[in-house]
Design an enzyme around this catalytic site. Structure first.
Site, PDB file in Angstrom:
ATOM      1  N   THR A  21      69.147 140.582   7.600  1.00 10.51           N
ATOM      2  CA  THR A  21      68.322 140.390   6.400  1.00 10.51           C
ATOM      3  C   THR A  21      68.997 139.322   5.544  1.00 10.51           C
ATOM      4  O   THR A  21      68.832 138.139   5.780  1.00 10.51           O
ATOM      5  CB  THR A  21      68.121 141.714   5.633  1.00 10.51           C
ATOM      6  OG1 THR A  21      69.391 142.352   5.432  1.00 10.51           O
ATOM      7  CG2 THR A  21      67.209 142.641   6.411  1.00 10.51           C
ATOM      8  N   LYS A  38      74.387 144.899  11.250  1.00  3.03           N
ATOM      9  CA  LYS A  38      73.898 144.085  10.150  1.00  3.03           C
ATOM     10  C   LYS A  38      74.198 144.831   8.864  1.00  3.03           C
ATOM     11  O   LYS A  38      74.259 146.062   8.821  1.00  3.03           O
ATOM     12  CB  LYS A  38      72.397 143.797  10.269  1.00  3.03           C
ATOM     13  CG  LYS A  38      71.466 144.983  10.179  1.00  3.03           C
ATOM     14  CD  LYS A  38      71.125 145.498   8.809  1.00  3.03           C
ATOM     15  CE  LYS A  38      70.654 144.400   7.884  1.00  3.03           C
ATOM     16  NZ  LYS A  38      70.359 144.998   6.516  1.00  3.03           N
ATOM     17  N   THR A  81      73.863 149.980   3.390  1.00  2.54           N
ATOM     18  CA  THR A  81      72.637 149.422   3.967  1.00  2.54           C
ATOM     19  C   THR A  81      73.057 148.683   5.173  1.00  2.54           C
ATOM     20  O   THR A  81      73.348 147.508   5.103  1.00  2.54           O
ATOM     21  CB  THR A  81      71.887 148.434   3.118  1.00  2.54           C
ATOM     22  OG1 THR A  81      71.337 149.152   2.094  1.00  2.54           O
ATOM     23  CG2 THR A  81      70.691 147.852   3.812  1.00  2.54           C
ATOM     24  N   GLU A 141      76.660 140.495  -0.100  1.00  2.00           N
ATOM     25  CA  GLU A 141      75.808 139.455  -0.695  1.00  2.00           C
ATOM     26  C   GLU A 141      76.576 138.657  -1.750  1.00  2.00           C
ATOM     27  O   GLU A 141      77.067 139.217  -2.733  1.00  2.00           O
ATOM     28  CB  GLU A 141      74.561 140.093  -1.296  1.00  2.00           C
ATOM     29  CG  GLU A 141      73.618 140.591  -0.220  1.00  2.00           C
ATOM     30  CD  GLU A 141      72.490 141.447  -0.756  1.00  2.00           C
ATOM     31  OE1 GLU A 141      71.490 141.595  -0.024  1.00  2.00           O
ATOM     32  OE2 GLU A 141      72.604 141.972  -1.867  1.00  2.00           O
ATOM     33  N   THR A 156      61.143 137.454  -3.173  1.00  2.00           N
ATOM     34  CA  THR A 156      60.477 136.170  -3.279  1.00  2.00           C
ATOM     35  C   THR A 156      61.217 135.069  -2.556  1.00  2.00           C
ATOM     36  O   THR A 156      60.741 133.964  -2.434  1.00  2.00           O
ATOM     37  CB  THR A 156      60.332 135.764  -4.764  1.00  2.00           C
ATOM     38  OG1 THR A 156      61.631 135.753  -5.373  1.00  2.00           O
ATOM     39  CG2 THR A 156      59.429 136.717  -5.486  1.00  2.00           C
TER      40      THR A 156
END
Length: 414
Positions: A164, A190, A201, A287, A414
């Site tokens: 992702t 992942k 996650t 991230e 988005t």
């Protein structure tokens, strides 16, 4: 991003594979492609075994468990075996109600049909945006194409298909000898955001060609998960979709492994090595992260106490931002330790940033500021706390917290 290097200890009998592949263990093939769930990148992957494999899995403890997890759990309950795992990215199929369950079952049903195997032998996993229905038309068209592309060379395409917000694929493989036969253990994962212990996650898939009895495999996976995947954090959020699954084909030809087998300790160590390597890679690829953070707590009364302390420190937003700025603000570390719930006597604690001692017996000591800053700028940045309460210890992994974490998550849909 450069892959994190995790080395096996010399003389252990465990050899790291130069180019890890999830298809390396005997009997496994894989494939990945773009089915149209995401705009451009690969988003549908498949792992298969030529025989029904002994299987086990562990799942997120989030009360909202995504439909794929429930379908996988249901299938494993039939006979404890699995022969295929179908995975999509870009859509979590979580919080999607009865339709989500039917979609997960349809993914299982179609995969089983095209592979010509019983439905209960197919596991299902999904990752991505929560609360949106799966585009089942695209997935239905993608599954037969996946089956056509299955092969030993499908490792990289599968790894790409499960990502992702990850910036890199994550794979580890080791080899060892059991009963005089070479055994391979390989895993891919992942995970980048919404990562917190119990679990994160993250999705992880581990394959081995070892023969192993199912109760031993399930127990092994739970024990190893507690020491690896349950010891990482990125942002303190526990996902709806986390799962670690393992398939053991038995095609290496060894006598079935159990804790009584003479080679069990070596296999346990090899399996742990793969899981730990994957966990560290997930934490390093948080991230927006620029480096891995490793927190080691020693001298605790119990292992659980040590785990609690290590996870509190590595999960502290203030500690994570201090690492990002290479600021040896050790007060933030002690603060996190203090609210962790771990029992300790404050005037016994020693604290090190890298090799630099910042606190001794609970009191600050003259610190080499430049050396401490340099230690926090390293990858990984290491923090060590000695509680001097007992003999137990634990290690947790996380990452620094950067401006990019906010940017990535502010624009996730988005």
């Amino acid at each position: 991003m450069e892959q994190l290097q995790v080395k096996a200890t010399a003389g252990t009998g465990i050899e790291m594979a130069g180019e890890p592949r999830i298809t390396s263990p005997r009997g496994f093939t894989a494939a990945g492609l773009h089915a149209g769930i995401k705009r451009k990148r690969k988003d549908l992957g498949l792992i298969t075994c030529e025989v029904p494999a002994t299987a086990a899995a562990v799942y997120t403890l989030n009360t909202y468990q995504a439909a794929p997890l429930m379908v996988t759990r249901e299938g494993l309950a039939v006979e404890g075996k699995m022969q295929a795992m179908i995975v999509n990215s870009g859509n979590a199929n979580a919080c999607t109600g009865p339709r989500g369950m039917e979609d997960a079952k349809e993914m299982r049903r179609e995969t089983a049909r095209w592979l010509d195997i019983p439905e209960h032998l197919v596991g299902v996993a999904s990752t991505g945006v929560i609360g949106e229905p799966l585009p089942m038309h695209q997935i239905g068209l993608g599954i037969p194409n996946l089956v056509k592309e299955l092969g030993p060379a499908g490792h990289d395409s599968f790894c790409q298909a499960i990502l992702t917000t990850d910036t890199c694929t994550k794979a580890v493989e080791v080899r060892l000898t059991v009963d005089g036969r070479e055994v391979r253990v390989a895993g891919v994962a992942k995970g980048s955001g919404m990562v917190h212990p119990r679990m994160a996650t993250m999705l992880a898939f581990i394959n081995t060609d070892a023969a192993i009895e199912r109760p031993a495999l399930q127990s092994l996976l739970r024990d190893v998960t507690d020491e690896t995947f349950n010891m990482i954090t990125v942002d303190g959020d526990c996902s709806t979709n986390d799962m670690v699954s393992v398939m053991a084909s038995g095609l290496a030809g060894n006598d079935p492994l159990t804790p009584e087998h003479p080679d069990w300790p070596l296999f346990f160590q090899a399996f742990s090595h793969v899981a730990r390597g994957l966990a560290q890679r997930i934490a390093r690829d948080g991230e927006g992260a620029t480096r891995l953070v490793e927190v080691v707590v020693t001298g605790a009364e119990t292992r659980e106490e040590a785990r609690r302390a290590a996870k509190a420190i590595v999960g502290s937003s203030l500690v994570k931002t201090a690492v990002f700025g290479a600021d040896p603000n050790w007060g933030r570390i002690l603060c996190a330790l203090g609210y962790s719930g771990t029992r300790f006597i404050s005037d016994r604690v020693d604290l090190y940033i890298g090799s630099v001692c910042a606190v001794q017996n609970g009191c600050p000591v003259p610190m080499m500021e430049v050396a401490a800053r340099k230690a926090l700028a390293q990858d990984p940045a290491r923090i060590r706390v000695d509680l001097k309460q007992g003999d137990a210890g634990a290690t947790a992994w996380g990452c620094d917290l950067t401006y990019d974490y906010v940017r990535i998550n502010a624009n996730y849909r988005t």
